[in-house]
Design a protein around this motif. Structure first.
Motif, short mmCIF file in Angstrom:
data_model
loop_
_atom_site.label_atom_id
_atom_site.label_comp_id
_atom_site.label_asym_id
_atom_site.label_seq_id
_atom_site.Cartn_x
_atom_site.Cartn_y
_atom_site.Cartn_z
N ASN A 27 -24.38 54.33 -2.40
CA ASN A 27 -23.99 54.02 -1.02
C ASN A 27 -22.65 54.64 -0.66
OD1 ASN A 27 -26.32 52.52 -0.47
ND2 ASN A 27 -25.42 50.69 -1.39
N GLU A 28 -21.68 54.60 -1.55
CA GLU A 28 -20.37 55.21 -1.28
C GLU A 28 -20.51 56.73 -1.14
OE1 GLU A 28 -17.13 54.10 -0.83
OE2 GLU A 28 -18.01 52.10 -0.68
N THR A 29 -21.31 57.33 -2.00
CA THR A 29 -21.52 58.78 -1.93
C THR A 29 -22.19 59.16 -0.63
OG1 THR A 29 -21.72 58.84 -4.34
CG2 THR A 29 -22.55 60.76 -3.13
N THR A 30 -23.22 58.42 -0.26
CA THR A 30 -23.94 58.69 0.98
C THR A 30 -23.02 58.53 2.19
OG1 THR A 30 -26.03 58.02 0.00
CG2 THR A 30 -25.91 58.00 2.41
N THR A 31 -22.24 57.46 2.20
CA THR A 31 -21.32 57.22 3.31
C THR A 31 -20.28 58.33 3.40
OG1 THR A 31 -21.65 54.83 3.17
CG2 THR A 31 -19.64 55.59 4.27
N MET B 187 -20.39 65.07 7.24
CA MET B 187 -21.23 65.81 8.19
C MET B 187 -20.80 65.53 9.62
SD MET B 187 -23.03 67.75 6.39
CE MET B 187 -24.30 68.38 7.45
N LEU B 188 -20.36 64.30 9.90
CA LEU B 188 -19.84 63.98 11.22
C LEU B 188 -18.55 64.77 11.48
CD1 LEU B 188 -19.93 62.46 13.88
CD2 LEU B 188 -18.84 60.51 12.71
N VAL B 189 -17.68 64.85 10.49
CA VAL B 189 -16.46 65.65 10.61
C VAL B 189 -16.85 67.09 10.92
CG1 VAL B 189 -14.53 66.65 9.30
CG2 VAL B 189 -14.96 64.20 9.20
N ASN B 190 -17.83 67.63 10.19
CA ASN B 190 -18.29 69.00 10.44
C ASN B 190 -18.75 69.19 11.88
OD1 ASN B 190 -17.86 69.67 7.78
ND2 ASN B 190 -20.01 69.75 7.22
N THR B 191 -19.55 68.26 12.35
CA THR B 191 -20.09 68.36 13.70
C THR B 191 -18.99 68.29 14.75
OG1 THR B 191 -22.17 67.38 12.95
CG2 THR B 191 -21.74 67.34 15.33
N LEU B 192 -18.10 67.31 14.62
CA LEU B 192 -17.03 67.15 15.61
C LEU B 192 -16.08 68.34 15.58
CD1 LEU B 192 -16.23 63.35 15.12
CD2 LEU B 192 -17.63 64.42 16.92
N ALA B 193 -15.74 68.82 14.39
CA ALA B 193 -14.85 69.97 14.27
C ALA B 193 -15.52 71.22 14.82
CB ALA B 193 -14.43 70.18 12.82
N ALA B 194 -16.80 71.41 14.52
CA ALA B 194 -17.53 72.58 15.02
C ALA B 194 -17.63 72.57 16.54
CB ALA B 194 -18.93 72.65 14.39
N MET B 195 -17.71 71.38 17.13
CA MET B 195 -17.76 71.28 18.58
C MET B 195 -16.39 71.44 19.22
SD MET B 195 -20.73 68.52 19.52
CE MET B 195 -19.93 67.11 18.78
N VAL C 99 -12.69 60.58 19.66
CA VAL C 99 -13.80 60.58 18.70
C VAL C 99 -13.33 60.48 17.26
CG1 VAL C 99 -15.38 61.84 20.22
CG2 VAL C 99 -14.03 63.10 18.53
N TRP C 100 -12.06 60.85 17.00
CA TRP C 100 -11.54 60.80 15.64
C TRP C 100 -11.03 59.41 15.26
CZ3 TRP C 100 -12.95 64.74 12.90
CH2 TRP C 100 -13.09 66.00 13.48
N GLN C 101 -10.83 58.54 16.21
CA GLN C 101 -10.17 57.26 15.94
C GLN C 101 -10.94 56.34 15.01
OE1 GLN C 101 -9.13 55.64 19.76
NE2 GLN C 101 -7.54 57.18 20.09
N GLY C 102 -12.23 56.41 15.00
CA GLY C 102 -13.01 55.51 14.15
C GLY C 102 -13.44 56.11 12.83
N MET C 103 -12.88 57.26 12.47
CA MET C 103 -13.34 57.92 11.25
C MET C 103 -12.92 57.18 9.99
SD MET C 103 -15.24 60.42 12.10
CE MET C 103 -15.38 61.22 10.53
N TYR C 104 -13.79 57.25 9.02
CA TYR C 104 -13.60 56.65 7.72
C TYR C 104 -13.10 57.72 6.78
CZ TYR C 104 -15.01 54.35 3.38
OH TYR C 104 -15.04 53.78 2.15
N PRO C 105 -12.23 57.49 5.85
CA PRO C 105 -11.66 56.21 5.47
C PRO C 105 -10.58 55.73 6.42
CG PRO C 105 -10.79 57.89 4.05
CD PRO C 105 -11.80 58.55 4.95
N SER C 106 -9.82 56.62 6.99
CA SER C 106 -8.89 56.21 8.02
C SER C 106 -8.54 57.45 8.82
CB SER C 106 -7.62 55.62 7.42
OG SER C 106 -6.90 56.59 6.70
#
Length: 189
Positions: A147-151, A157-165, A173-180
């Motif tokens: 679960n930790e690996t998947t998360t 992948m979300l970082v990739n998508t947001l950065a690519a856009m 959009v960055w405010q809720g990113m994990y781990p912080s």
């Protein structure tokens, strides 16, 4: 003038290919532009690699290996939350310093899907094998917790998508990113 060995020239082709394919994709990049960037002829390029597909595969697999190595070095000697934060920060630094690595990753995923749709599974198998090495590199420092690996990888992948856009640091959009994620848009310890 110092002459490069074939291996050094091969490495320069892979670097040039990453930059060119990252920008224009597989179908939009000619081997001529790669050869020109390296300063070799196309016939010499094809002495180093059997064809465009092989050059693209080498560039794709190099990017996956580079990310895997960044994760391994960041997590060296760390476990759990410390490893997670270190790997996340190291990855964000990588794609900020070398944005072509991010673009090449995205081009790789597109190329795998296109190849699979055409019935060519060899490239996809090679990319999936490289990605599984990356997965294992992340998995162990995170306590071998699926679960930790998947998360972690899902957020990546979300970082990739947001950065690519092109969402800039500080965007909401960055405010809720994990781990912080702070308002800066950077993952921090």
């Amino acid at each position: 003038m110092v002459r490069m060995s074939a291996e050094e020239r091969r490495e320069s082709v892979i670097s040039a290919a990453i930059a060119e394919f990252a920008q224009r994709g597989y179908y939009g990049t000619s081997t001529e532009v790669i050869a020109k960037r390296v300063g070799v002829s196309q016939p010499y390029l094809f002495r180093l690699f059997p064809g465009k597909k092989a050059i693209f595969a080498a560039a794709s697999l190099r990017c996956i290996e580079d990310v895997r190595r960044v994760f391994a070095e960041a997590a060296d000697g760390l476990e759990g939350e410390e490893a997670l934060h270190a790997m996340a920060q190291a990855y964000v630094s990588l794609i900020q310093v070398e944005p072509e690595r991010l673009r090449m990753q995205m081009q790789t995923y597109i190329a795998v899907a296109a190849a699979e749709a055409e019935g060519d599974h060899e490239f996809g198998e090679a990319v999936r094998a490289g990605w599984m090495k990356l997965w294992e590199t992340v998995h162990l420092p995170l306590g071998a917790d699926v679960n930790e690996t998947t998360t972690f990888l899902a957020y990546g992948m979300l970082v990739n998508t947001l950065a690519a856009m092109g969402f800039p640091p500080g965007h909401q959009v960055w405010q809720g990113m994990y781990p912080s994620a702070r308002v800066t848009g950077r993952l921090e310890k």
